[in-house]
Design a protein around this motif. Sequence first.
Motif, PDB file in Angstrom:
ATOM      1  N   CYS A 221       0.850  -1.201   0.000  1.00  0.00           N
ATOM      2  CA  CYS A 221       0.000   0.000   0.000  1.00  0.00           C
ATOM      3  C   CYS A 221       0.881   1.245   0.000  1.00  0.00           C
ATOM      4  O   CYS A 221       1.722   1.421   0.877  1.00  0.00           O
ATOM      5  CB  CYS A 221      -0.911   0.000   1.229  1.00  0.00           C
ATOM      6  SG  CYS A 221      -1.883   1.514   1.373  1.00  0.00           S
ATOM      7  N   VAL A 222       0.687   2.106  -1.018  1.00  0.00           N
ATOM      8  CA  VAL A 222       1.507   3.326  -1.125  1.00  0.00           C
ATOM      9  C   VAL A 222       0.732   4.558  -0.615  1.00  0.00           C
ATOM     10  O   VAL A 222       1.128   5.694  -0.853  1.00  0.00           O
ATOM     11  CB  VAL A 222       1.994   3.547  -2.569  1.00  0.00           C
ATOM     12  CG1 VAL A 222       2.927   2.427  -3.002  1.00  0.00           C
ATOM     13  CG2 VAL A 222       0.816   3.664  -3.549  1.00  0.00           C
ATOM     14  N   HIS A 223      -0.394   4.307   0.056  1.00  0.00           N
ATOM     15  CA  HIS A 223      -1.199   5.360   0.701  1.00  0.00           C
ATOM     16  C   HIS A 223      -1.747   6.395  -0.273  1.00  0.00           C
ATOM     17  O   HIS A 223      -1.922   7.548   0.085  1.00  0.00           O
ATOM     18  CB  HIS A 223      -0.388   6.057   1.802  1.00  0.00           C
ATOM     19  CG  HIS A 223       0.376   5.105   2.676  1.00  0.00           C
ATOM     20  ND1 HIS A 223      -0.264   4.182   3.458  1.00  0.00           N
ATOM     21  CD2 HIS A 223       1.707   4.908   2.856  1.00  0.00           C
ATOM     22  CE1 HIS A 223       0.646   3.445   4.103  1.00  0.00           C
ATOM     23  NE2 HIS A 223       1.852   3.856   3.750  1.00  0.00           N
ATOM     24  N   CYS A 224      -1.988   5.981  -1.525  1.00  0.00           N
ATOM     25  CA  CYS A 224      -2.431   6.961  -2.531  1.00  0.00           C
ATOM     26  C   CYS A 224      -3.871   7.406  -2.316  1.00  0.00           C
ATOM     27  O   CYS A 224      -4.257   8.499  -2.720  1.00  0.00           O
ATOM     28  CB  CYS A 224      -2.274   6.358  -3.929  1.00  0.00           C
ATOM     29  SG  CYS A 224      -3.336   4.907  -4.195  1.00  0.00           S
ATOM     30  N   GLY A 225      -4.701   6.547  -1.727  1.00  0.00           N
ATOM     31  CA  GLY A 225      -6.094   6.915  -1.449  1.00  0.00           C
ATOM     32  C   GLY A 225      -7.047   6.689  -2.615  1.00  0.00           C
ATOM     33  O   GLY A 225      -8.224   7.038  -2.522  1.00  0.00           O
TER      34      GLY A 225
ATOM     35  N   CYS B 143      -8.466   4.107  -3.451  1.00  0.00           N
ATOM     36  CA  CYS B 143      -9.522   3.162  -3.074  1.00  0.00           C
ATOM     37  C   CYS B 143     -10.629   3.823  -2.238  1.00  0.00           C
ATOM     38  O   CYS B 143     -11.707   3.266  -2.081  1.00  0.00           O
ATOM     39  CB  CYS B 143      -8.912   2.013  -2.270  1.00  0.00           C
ATOM     40  SG  CYS B 143      -7.989   2.590  -0.825  1.00  0.00           S
TER      41      CYS B 143
ATOM     42  N   CYS C 244      -7.697  -0.600  -6.519  1.00  0.00           N
ATOM     43  CA  CYS C 244      -6.327  -0.246  -6.113  1.00  0.00           C
ATOM     44  C   CYS C 244      -5.349  -0.391  -7.287  1.00  0.00           C
ATOM     45  O   CYS C 244      -5.148  -1.491  -7.792  1.00  0.00           O
ATOM     46  CB  CYS C 244      -5.884  -1.150  -4.963  1.00  0.00           C
ATOM     47  SG  CYS C 244      -4.149  -0.920  -4.547  1.00  0.00           S
ATOM     48  N   PRO C 245      -4.721   0.716  -7.694  1.00  0.00           N
ATOM     49  CA  PRO C 245      -3.793   0.619  -8.837  1.00  0.00           C
ATOM     50  C   PRO C 245      -2.499  -0.111  -8.486  1.00  0.00           C
ATOM     51  O   PRO C 245      -1.777  -0.554  -9.374  1.00  0.00           O
ATOM     52  CB  PRO C 245      -3.506   2.088  -9.194  1.00  0.00           C
ATOM     53  CG  PRO C 245      -3.869   2.885  -7.992  1.00  0.00           C
ATOM     54  CD  PRO C 245      -4.867   2.105  -7.199  1.00  0.00           C
TER      55      PRO C 245
HETATM   56  S1  SF4 Z   1      -5.542   2.355  -3.561  1.00  0.00           S
HETATM   57 FE1  SF4 Z   1      -5.782   2.150  -1.335  1.00  0.00          FE
HETATM   58  S2  SF4 Z   1      -4.945   0.131  -0.826  1.00  0.00           S
HETATM   59 FE2  SF4 Z   1      -4.213   0.660  -2.892  1.00  0.00          FE
HETATM   60  S3  SF4 Z   1      -2.219   1.600  -2.546  1.00  0.00           S
HETATM   61 FE3  SF4 Z   1      -3.688   3.275  -2.644  1.00  0.00          FE
HETATM   62  S4  SF4 Z   1      -4.324   3.598  -0.477  1.00  0.00           S
HETATM   63 FE4  SF4 Z   1      -3.256   1.615  -0.572  1.00  0.00          FE
END
Ligand code: SF4
Length: 462
Positions: free
Chosen positions: A46-50, A52, A106-107
């Motif tokens: 998880c790269v915390h991109c958000g 999802c 989730c990418p």
């Molecule tokens: S989409 Fe969600 S689960 Fe996937 S890397 Fe980003 S924050 Fe993490």
Amino acid sequence: MTSDTPPVGATHGTRGDGGPQLTPPPVGEPAFDSHHPPSAELASDCVHCGFCLPSCPTYLLWGEEMDSPRGRIYLMQSGLEGEPLSDSMVQHFDACLGCMACVTSCPSGVQYDKLIEATRAQVERRHRRAASDRLLRAMIFALFPYPRRLRLLRPLLRVYQRSGLQRSVQRTGVLQRFAPSLAAMEALAPPIRGEERLPSFVPAQGERRAVVAMLIGCVQGAFFPGVNAATARVLSAEGCDVVIPPGQCCCGALSVHNGREAEAVRFAKSTVDAFEAAGVSYVVVNAAGCGSAMKEYAELLADDPAYASRAAAFAAMVRDVSEILVELGPVAPRHRLPIVAAYHDACHLAHAQGVRSQPRQLLAGIPGLDVREIADPEICCGSAGIYNVLNPEPARELGDRKAAAVLATGADVLVTANPGCLMQVAASVERLAGSVALAHTVEVLDASIRGVHLSTASHKGG
Ligand code: SF4
Ligand code: SF4
């Protein structure tokens, strides 16, 4: 036809019934023990991109970071670093519907499904819940995975629904006030109709193209026998010999999705035993939650040398009914069905199994059927196995949102592939005083192949 004898055997660190340990770990111990903790490696993907967050129903409802996939992964990582399993941590894990919308959005390919499954098993073994919660869960797991016990409820429910008692109870709102989980169960119960018993073998019509075994299911078998009958008829019309293995029990889906690992393992072993004996090429399932659990038997039984390779071979044979029908291609002629249908993606079919196009393809092949899409299709309807009983309030809110989106399509019938979704949306449609019939995909196909009116699985609101 189905077995209600709980399979025997014991697994690491759990009581014989698959429920949580009697003695939780000492205060201050790290959240997870060494038996299959959530994988630190998977969590670190998880790269915390958000990305999802917008598809997560609990984040949608409450806007709280710790009720998002990213927040829950953060809590798992804290547990892996030695944080104890606090009540609030468990609350955030419990609030997750396990809908897997975050997995498909989730990418970075984070396997949240594996993370939450491992976490739930740890929670069930290592966290002592409140007495009322333990009692409710004990009741659910003494009933739902046992089709014969569920069938015993049918005559009682029938009397309750037909005598006017149900209307009186609902009017008073007494259950809702004092026992919301019971009120949720009561509202979800589908109208009880006549039972359609299936024979143990249904021969292919015309040239035989496949030999398949069919899962009856617990809730599907007890409350939606018409869906099973339609499945057998459609498979037979499309050239399948259909075997219904005797002695099949619960597939373990509810148990595995709720962290009851030992119980799930025992149900899975019994299911493998029952279906192996049928000697077929495919195992066909018409309930999304069951299909997704059965496709994962290889992982569930990986630790058992007597079952590991058999479970992998079994899992490779499992198909949702829409998958096998598309794989085979249609041969039975379709009759016109001039109605408007809205198709709802069950989470455990679309997100967990990646089966989206096949049901739509089958519906598109029915002459006269107008199929409409529902807004926000990736958002769960709130059913999620037993989530709507354990968490009635958020489930109700999600159900009402889904029902409003369904009613906005103007469809005559809502089509989906899971008994839980059918019950959940039916209850919400009724609450919104809407009107739409509900049917499983195979019921629509069956009506078209037979050239009859659509007889729906549940139509409280219609
Ligand atoms: S989409 Fe969600 S689960 Fe996937 S890397 Fe980003 S924050 Fe993490
Ligand atoms: S499984 Fe569903 S409810 Fe749970 S974190 Fe993922 S999107 Fe949210």
